[in-house]
Design a protein around this motif. Structure first.
Motif, PDB file in Angstrom:
ATOM      1  N   MET A   1      13.718  -1.858   2.163  1.00  0.00           N
ATOM      2  CA  MET A   1      14.808  -2.805   1.965  1.00  0.00           C
ATOM      3  C   MET A   1      16.107  -2.044   1.685  1.00  0.00           C
TER       4      MET A   1
ATOM      5  N   ILE B   1      15.999  -2.213  -9.228  1.00  0.00           N
ATOM      6  CA  ILE B   1      15.042  -1.627  -8.273  1.00  0.00           C
ATOM      7  C   ILE B   1      13.972  -0.839  -9.041  1.00  0.00           C
TER       8      ILE B   1
ATOM      9  N   CYS C   1      10.126   0.706  -7.899  1.00  0.00           N
ATOM     10  CA  CYS C   1      10.597   1.294  -6.631  1.00  0.00           C
ATOM     11  C   CYS C   1      11.673   2.342  -6.912  1.00  0.00           C
TER      12      CYS C   1
ATOM     13  N   ILE D   1      15.778   1.472  -0.513  1.00  0.00           N
ATOM     14  CA  ILE D   1      14.693   1.336  -1.492  1.00  0.00           C
ATOM     15  C   ILE D   1      13.390   1.789  -0.859  1.00  0.00           C
ATOM     16  N   THR D   2      12.697   2.697  -1.552  1.00  0.00           N
ATOM     17  CA  THR D   2      11.356   3.078  -1.101  1.00  0.00           C
ATOM     18  C   THR D   2      10.361   2.733  -2.207  1.00  0.00           C
TER      19      THR D   2
ATOM     20  N   THR E   1       7.982  -2.064  -1.780  1.00  0.00           N
ATOM     21  CA  THR E   1       9.109  -2.999  -1.618  1.00  0.00           C
ATOM     22  C   THR E   1       8.662  -4.441  -1.314  1.00  0.00           C
TER      23      THR E   1
ATOM     24  N   LEU F   1       9.498  -7.012  -3.889  1.00  0.00           N
ATOM     25  CA  LEU F   1      10.897  -7.336  -4.193  1.00  0.00           C
ATOM     26  C   LEU F   1      11.289  -8.667  -3.566  1.00  0.00           C
TER      27      LEU F   1
ATOM     28  N   ARG G   1      15.997  -6.216   5.279  1.00  0.00           N
ATOM     29  CA  ARG G   1      14.635  -5.658   5.325  1.00  0.00           C
ATOM     30  C   ARG G   1      14.573  -4.606   6.418  1.00  0.00           C
TER      31      ARG G   1
ATOM     32  N   LYS H   1      12.195   4.903   6.848  1.00  0.00           N
ATOM     33  CA  LYS H   1      13.233   4.109   6.173  1.00  0.00           C
ATOM     34  C   LYS H   1      14.534   4.897   6.032  1.00  0.00           C
TER      35      LYS H   1
END
Ligand code: PEP
Ligand code: MN
Length: 337
Positions: A1, A21, A26, A41-42, A45, A48, A64, A70
């Motif tokens: 995300m 976060i 995350c 964000i890793t 996720t 979330l 997303r 990512k």
């Protein structure tokens, strides 16, 4: 995300987003672009909720990221990543040219080729001190002595050094000499090595594994970025196919695909890609025409005596001719040499 905020978002609001976060277990990654600030964000996720972030002040959008990779994806960062190595920008308009022998073989050999390359205006010298060879009976590199010669040649000619890291045991020694650490095709999925190399903070040239898909390559780069090291150059070097007429099949399709999928610089190694010196110049030209950000080319003053990959190495004279052609091609591709 991905949380999108304005570049002028106040620090306390950015921190608030990051704290939220973290509260979900995350990890936030700030990725400033030219027009927006993205917070990647890793982690897990899936737990979330987008709406919760949308409500926070200064948040403009929540996206997303559907790809498996990512932080390396274009979705996360639209601007090209430009890596600065001792004043040279990699991934911008200027094409990166790396040349040199497959292996460091002796002090005289590496000094001789370095002198020739310097005369040609090449700023990055490659040469393996630790060599990953398919056969245990083949030359394995001069190891520590090779690194010593690379350090000497760097001092003498002021060239940037690109050399391969084979294992975690030699990480300190290699990163001391290397301006760019090479991770070879055979180690592309050595995830411990990728993480450890990422931790050095040094620029890393990650070569595509010979049986790796483009997605595999990007996921491997993701391991390095997860250590907060964005200084990664991807290198297409040919893959294994049913074709046996050439050493590998240079997958030039990978270049435009990678340029679309990731913000990281992409270069091509046509030497390992085709494996025969007489065809290296044409494949080098084709690589730049495909949109590559640079080239890595094996070069040797006496390829017939080389201890590894002599057959695919260009003599300085041939490299000079190639450079002249590349200088004509560069402006057509809106690049500089
Ligand atoms: C090399 O660059 O000499 C080398 C061993 O390359 P690859 O890892 O692509 O085989
Ligand atoms: Mn080689």
């Amino acid at each position: 995300m991905l949380i999108i905020m304005g570049l002028d978002a106040p620090r306390d609001r950015i921190e608030k987003v990051k704290a939220k976060i973290i509260s979900f277990g995350c990890t936030p990654h700030e990725i400033p672009g030219s027009t927006k600030l993205a917070i990647g964000i890793t982690g897990p996720t899936n737990i979330l909720k987008e709406e919760e972030f949308r409500l926070l002040p200064s948040v403009q959008d929540v996206v997303r990221v559907t790809k498996k990779y990512k932080l390396v994806s274009r979705m996360m960062k639209q601007d090209d990543t430009i890596i600065n190595v001792n004043g040279t920008s990699i991934g911008g308009k200027e094409l990166l040219l790396i040349a040199g022998p497959c292996s460091v073989e002796s002090k005289d050999q590496i000094f001789e080729i370095a002198g020739s390359l310097k005369e040609l205006g090449i700023k990055f010298l490659r040469g393996g001190a630790y060599k990953p060879r398919s056969s245990p009976y083949a030359f394995q590199g001069l190891k520590e002595k090779g690194l010593e010669y690379l350090a000497d040649v760097k001092k003498e000619f002021g060239l940037n050094i690109v050399t391969e890291l084979l294992n975690t045991e030699t990480i300190d020694a290699v990163s001391e000499v290397a301006d760019i650490i090479q991770i070879g095709a055979r180690n592309m999925q050595n995830f411990t090595l990728l993480e450890q190399a990422g931790k050095t903070g040094k620029p890393i040239m990650l070569k595509r594994g010979m049986s790796a898909t483009i997605e595999d390559l990007l996921l491997s780069a993701e391991y390095i970025v997860s250590q907060n090291n964005y200084n990664i150059i991807l290198c297409e070097r040919g893959i294994r196919t049913f074709e046996t007429a050439t050493r590998n099949t240079l997958d030039l399709n990978a270049v435009p695909v990678l340029k679309k999928e990731t913000h990281l610089p992409v270069i091509v190694d046509p030497s390992h890609g085709i494996g025969m010196w007489e065809n290296v110049p044409n494949m080098a030209m084709a690589s730049i025409a495909a949109g590559a950000d640079g080239l890595m080319i094996e070069a040797h003053n006496s390829p017939e005596d080389a201890l590894s990959d002599g057959y695919q190495s260009l003599k300085p004279k041939k490299l000079k001719t190639l450079l002249e052609k590349l200088r004509q091609l560069a402006p057509i591709m809106e690049r500089e040499i």
